[in-house]
Design an enzyme around this catalytic site. Structure first.
Site, short mmCIF file in Angstrom:
data_model
loop_
_atom_site.label_atom_id
_atom_site.label_comp_id
_atom_site.label_asym_id
_atom_site.label_seq_id
_atom_site.Cartn_x
_atom_site.Cartn_y
_atom_site.Cartn_z
N TYR A 161 -20.38 -26.20 145.47
CA TYR A 161 -19.75 -27.25 146.28
C TYR A 161 -20.65 -28.44 146.56
O TYR A 161 -20.24 -29.38 147.23
CB TYR A 161 -19.27 -26.65 147.60
CG TYR A 161 -20.34 -25.90 148.37
CD1 TYR A 161 -21.24 -26.59 149.18
CD2 TYR A 161 -20.46 -24.52 148.26
CE1 TYR A 161 -22.23 -25.91 149.86
CE2 TYR A 161 -21.45 -23.84 148.95
CZ TYR A 161 -22.33 -24.54 149.75
OH TYR A 161 -23.31 -23.86 150.44
N GLY A 162 -21.88 -28.44 146.06
CA GLY A 162 -22.80 -29.53 146.37
C GLY A 162 -23.51 -30.04 145.13
O GLY A 162 -22.87 -30.51 144.19
N THR A 163 -24.84 -29.92 145.12
CA THR A 163 -25.63 -30.48 144.03
C THR A 163 -25.50 -29.72 142.72
O THR A 163 -26.03 -30.15 141.70
CB THR A 163 -27.12 -30.57 144.42
OG1 THR A 163 -27.62 -29.25 144.63
CG2 THR A 163 -27.31 -31.43 145.67
N LEU A 164 -24.79 -28.58 142.72
CA LEU A 164 -24.53 -27.84 141.48
C LEU A 164 -23.21 -28.26 140.82
O LEU A 164 -22.89 -27.79 139.73
CB LEU A 164 -24.52 -26.34 141.74
CG LEU A 164 -25.89 -25.72 142.03
CD1 LEU A 164 -25.75 -24.34 142.65
CD2 LEU A 164 -26.73 -25.66 140.76
N GLU B 45 -31.27 -21.45 146.00
CA GLU B 45 -30.60 -21.39 147.30
C GLU B 45 -31.43 -20.64 148.36
O GLU B 45 -30.96 -20.42 149.46
CB GLU B 45 -29.23 -20.74 147.14
CG GLU B 45 -28.34 -21.40 146.12
CD GLU B 45 -27.90 -22.82 146.46
OE1 GLU B 45 -28.36 -23.38 147.48
OE2 GLU B 45 -27.07 -23.37 145.73
#
Length: 143
Positions: A14-17, A85
């Site tokens: 949901y973010g930088t991936l 993470e």
């Protein structure tokens, strides 16, 4: 599930991936069999230092993608994402994120069980008290 190995589930990111973001290029490029839009129900998104945190929140949802690892890439990818993470294992006090199996929803409403990294409980409590929520739960549409 085999022994102590985690179940081979797709990942909800949901973010930088997400595709087009910096960690997608660094960690996922060439290691995926499929990437498709999805939503994670009962979660909210908060700003972090250059990346977001997802937390449990009934009635809210966040946007992201379901990432299916390429054949043969699962173990390597899981280890790399756990390291990224800062996930040290179930219940570890050093966790920044906890890896949890949750139901993500494809655009057609089909539920898919996937791994998702949620803010560990101490961080989730701080975010709920004083964090900045990302309106609409979509990292790519943040202000």
């Amino acid at each position: 599930m085999r022994g102590t190995e985690p179940e081979e589930l797709p990942f909800f990111v949901y973010g930088t991936l997400r595709p087009g973001e910096v960690n997608h290029h660094l960690f996922l490029r060439g290691r995926t069999a499929a990437e498709e839009p999805a939503r994670l129900p009962d979660a909210a998104l908060y700003e972090g230092p250059g990346y977001p945190y997802a937390v449990d929140r009934p009635g809210s949802a966040i946007a992201g993608e379901l990432i299916t690892p390429a054949p043969g890439a699962y173990g390597e990818l899981l280890a790399a994402l756990d390291l990224l993470e800062e996930y040290e294992g179930p219940g570890s006090p050093g966790n920044i994120y906890d890896r949890s199996a949750r139901q993500a929803l494809r655009p057609d409403g089909t539920a898919v069980r996937a791994w998702v990294y949620l803010a560990a409980p101490p961080l989730a409590r701080r975010l709920a008290d004083s964090g900045t929520e990302i309106p609409g739960g979509d990292w790519l549409r943040r202000g």
